[in-house]
Motif scaffolding. Structure first.
Motif, PDB file in Angstrom:
ATOM      1  N   UNK A 183     -91.836  36.819  98.211  1.00  0.00           N
ATOM      2  CA  UNK A 183     -92.106  35.396  98.000  1.00  0.00           C
ATOM      3  C   UNK A 183     -90.864  34.696  97.451  1.00  0.00           C
ATOM      4  N   UNK A 184     -90.052  35.456  96.727  1.00  0.00           N
ATOM      5  CA  UNK A 184     -88.839  34.901  96.135  1.00  0.00           C
ATOM      6  C   UNK A 184     -87.606  35.167  96.996  1.00  0.00           C
ATOM      7  N   UNK A 233     -98.567  35.989 104.153  1.00  0.00           N
ATOM      8  CA  UNK A 233     -97.397  35.830 105.020  1.00  0.00           C
ATOM      9  C   UNK A 233     -96.100  36.230 104.361  1.00  0.00           C
ATOM     10  N   UNK A 234     -96.117  37.293 103.555  1.00  0.00           N
ATOM     11  CA  UNK A 234     -94.876  37.707 102.900  1.00  0.00           C
ATOM     12  C   UNK A 234     -94.140  38.764 103.732  1.00  0.00           C
ATOM     13  N   UNK A 255     -79.630  47.479  91.232  1.00  0.00           N
ATOM     14  CA  UNK A 255     -80.167  46.125  91.144  1.00  0.00           C
ATOM     15  C   UNK A 255     -81.051  45.786  92.342  1.00  0.00           C
ATOM     16  N   UNK A 292     -86.718  37.966  98.695  1.00  0.00           N
ATOM     17  CA  UNK A 292     -86.222  39.331  98.862  1.00  0.00           C
ATOM     18  C   UNK A 292     -86.786  39.953 100.141  1.00  0.00           C
ATOM     19  N   UNK A 349     -83.062  48.163  93.661  1.00  0.00           N
ATOM     20  CA  UNK A 349     -84.072  49.222  93.674  1.00  0.00           C
ATOM     21  C   UNK A 349     -85.081  48.968  92.555  1.00  0.00           C
ATOM     22  N   UNK A 350     -86.347  49.199  92.839  1.00  0.00           N
ATOM     23  CA  UNK A 350     -87.389  49.032  91.814  1.00  0.00           C
ATOM     24  C   UNK A 350     -88.285  50.265  91.800  1.00  0.00           C
ATOM     25  N   UNK A 354     -94.799  41.872  97.295  1.00  0.00           N
ATOM     26  CA  UNK A 354     -95.167  40.550  97.817  1.00  0.00           C
ATOM     27  C   UNK A 354     -94.554  39.457  96.942  1.00  0.00           C
ATOM     28  N   UNK A 355     -94.557  39.681  95.619  1.00  0.00           N
ATOM     29  CA  UNK A 355     -93.942  38.711  94.710  1.00  0.00           C
ATOM     30  C   UNK A 355     -92.437  38.619  94.926  1.00  0.00           C
ATOM     31  N   UNK A 356     -91.797  39.757  95.159  1.00  0.00           N
ATOM     32  CA  UNK A 356     -90.354  39.770  95.439  1.00  0.00           C
ATOM     33  C   UNK A 356     -90.056  39.061  96.758  1.00  0.00           C
ATOM     34  N   UNK A 376     -96.185  43.780  93.754  1.00  0.00           N
ATOM     35  CA  UNK A 376     -94.835  43.446  93.272  1.00  0.00           C
ATOM     36  C   UNK A 376     -93.924  43.114  94.451  1.00  0.00           C
TER      37      UNK A 376
END
Lengths: 281, 311
Positions: B67-68, B97-98, B46, B70, B48-49, B63-65, B61
């Motif tokens: 941002x949330x 700034x991630x 869970x 992670x 690992x991507x 950066x999106x993680x 991806x």
């Protein structure tokens, strides 16, 4: 909001964006006008957001991958109250936060974009985080059609389907034009619907300047469990300003004084019609 | 002889931290094997991507993680991660700034025989030019562990470059103070300073030993953080030892030597030699053979140091 009110709002936003572009003497007029209806539907009716708490964890996320058409977004964020409307006057001025692309120093902007083909991979990450954390927010990513030539979109398309991100909504502002001409002349995209479908997405093709269709479509997403959605929003570049509609040169043409006046007047007539005031004439 | 490569140490460190910190995530671009991350993927699916062979996507991806909330660690071959996805690193990581940690594996000439496409000897120059992005190279397994722990604590973007095979220890244990941005003085000396980063630190330590036999006291600095650079340690070295040699597994353009020279020339000009990979097409061979070819060896460093001192 009622559909009628959303249409009026979109026309007002178009007036605002023409005004800030005219004042700053720079901007991407055509693409901002074409995506105004999409953004209006999302920000006034669809997305679950809290203006008083822009970083609320359960909020829906919006990523403007076609970052250059930011003027409509600035006008909407100001109108929704993320920052004072007065600040729109600083758009593109030296030292402003309201630059020509999304800037996450401004409340309401999630990520900095501007380089094309970045928004969807980021959105995949956001949607994946929601799935892993068991959160229910949705992620909306607005792409341009010319932008589809960037290969990174297709990397993200694969990943979105692979991870069954039904909380992810890609939207293509399919206005058919980019700087150098039509998308089909510059780099053919068709059959675009079939391409996204082949990548495992649920594709919905709509009139992207129809408020009814936009609201109806976004409300029903996800239609299919386990599939990301691609809304192919067929729009008209320069929509709402008759002499800009479908004219490639308006990609980043700045309205002169006369064009501004004509544009504002046309949009006001639209607003009056929608408000029931214009019919007496 | 140490048999544990730094990539394995990163995996083990993240494995031990991930149990307590469920926000730690590892991403791989079909590289879980080469990054030694298979145990992490197996232990924490869970967290690992797998992104597939898509270096632009892996950074976006992440950066999106991030941002949330992670804490993503991207593990991907340095040659691709540092250059194919550099725009995503600039915009999605640094500009936005991630909190993304980019771990470039098999960097430098680790893939020696695979040719120029797989050599990563421009990565430091490229990463260093991006505002706000930290650039780090751990010297051995002990430093890799401490660096990984520090990076989990740090909120912000970083590029880390490690090699492929196990390297000789520089430290006898991980019981020493490690601070991002602070060089470690491994040997005191007043005649000349040798500065290395990553896997060249062991080489300059051995060179210092040779110099000792010739009666020369060389100061040895481990510049594990190239950005932010420990300017204080460099200026002190220039002032107190009068000459500096930098040794790096990187192009002589824009890497460790260039970074050190920028500080030296503007603060305390002293004679310098910048040893690295010259501006020429890559030569293929085992890492040690490539190092030998370019004189990145204790013997050659010893020789150049003596020439610099006798000038």
């Amino acid at each position: 909001m009622e559909i009628q009110d959303l249409k009026i709002k979109a026309a007002q936003i178009r007036q605002d964006l023409l005004t800030i572009i005219h004042r700053a003497k720079t901007g991407h007029t055509g693409g901002s006008l074409s995506n105004t209806d999409i953004l209006t539907a999302l920000y006034y009716e669809i997305m679950n957001i809290d203006v008083a708490n822009p970083k609320w964890e359960e909020r829906d996320r919006f990523v403007a991958s076609k970052g250059h058409s930011v003027e409509s977004l600035w006008c909407i964020l100001a109108d929704r109250g993320f920052f004072p409307k007065e600040e729109l006057k600083t758009y593109s001025q030296f030292g402003t936060r309201l630059i020509g692309h999304p800037n996450n120093k401004v409340p309401g902007i999630e990520m900095n974009t501007g380089a094309l083909g970045h928004g969807l991979p980021i959105s995949v990450g956001m949607a994946l985080a929601a799935k892993r954390d068991g959160r229910s927010y949705r992620v909306f990513c607005l792409m341009g059609d010319g932008e589809q030539a960037e290969g990174s979109n297709w990397e993200a398309a694969m990943a979105g389907a692979h991870y069954k991100l039904d909380n992810l909504v890609g939207i293509i502002d399919r206005n058919g034009l980019q700087i150098s001409g039509t998308t089909e002349e510059v780099m053919g995209l068709e059959p675009l619907e079939e391409k996204w479908a082949a990548f495992g997405w649920n594709v919905i093709s709509i009139d992207g300047n129809s408020m009814e269709e936009l609201v109806q479509t976004f409300r029903n997403v996800p239609e299919i469990e386990g599939k990301p959605t691609l809304v192919l929003a067929n729009t008209i570049k320069g929509k709402g300003v008759s002499f800009a509609e479908g004219v490639p040169g308006w990609h980043h043409h700045v309205p002169n004084d006369e064009e501004l006046e004509r544009g504002l007047t046309e949009l006001q007539q639209k607003i009056d019609e929608l408000s029931g005031e214009g019919q007496v004439k | 002889m140490n048999k544990i490569p730094n990539r394995q140490v990163i995996c083990e460190t993240l494995l031990s931290l991930a149990k307590e910190d469920r926000d730690i995530m590892v991403l791989a671009s079909d590289s879980r094997g080469s990054a030694a991350m298979a145990p992490f993927a197996a232990a924490y699916p869970e967290q690992f991507v797998e992104v597939g062979i898509a270096e632009q996507n892996i950074v976006g991806i992440s950066a999106g993680l991030a941002h949330s909330g992670k804490k993503p660690f991207v593990t991907s071959p340095a040659c691709f991660l540092s250059m194919r996805s550099i725009e995503q690193i600039k915009v999605d990581v640094a500009y936005s700034g991630t909190n993304v940690k980019l771990i470039g594996i098999s960097g430098g000439v680790s893939y020696g025989a695979l040719g120029m496409s797989h050599h990563s000897v421009q990565d430091i120059a490229v990463a260093r030019a991006i505002p706000g992005l930290m650039v780090l190279l751990p010297a051995d397994r002990h430093e890799t562990k401490k660096m990984t722990e520090a990076l989990v604590q740090h909120n912000g973007g970083a590029y880390v470059r490690i090699g492929r095979t196990a390297v000789e220890d520089v430290y006898s244990s991980d019981d020493y103070p490690f601070e991002i941005g602070k060089a470690v003085t491994l040997r005191e000396g007043s005649d000349i300073t040798l500065i290395g980063a990553g896997e060249t630190v062991r080489i300059i330590l051995d060179a210092a030993e040779l110099l000792q036999q010739a009666g020369v006291k060389a100061r040895v600095l481990n510049m594990h953080t190239i950005k932010p650079l420990d300017e204080e340690a460099i200026i002190a070295a220039a002032r107190e030892t009068g000459g500096i040699i930098t040794v790096e597994e990187h192009s002589v353009f824009g890497g460790l030597g260039a970074a050190v020279a920028e500080v030296v020339v503007q603060n305390q000009p002293v004679p310098m030699k910048v040893l690295g990979i010259p501006d020429e097409p890559a030569i293929a061979g085992k890492t040690a053979e490539v190092f030998e070819h370019y004189g990145l060896t204790p013997g050659n460093i010893n020789k150049i140091a003596l020439e610099l001192i006798n000038k």
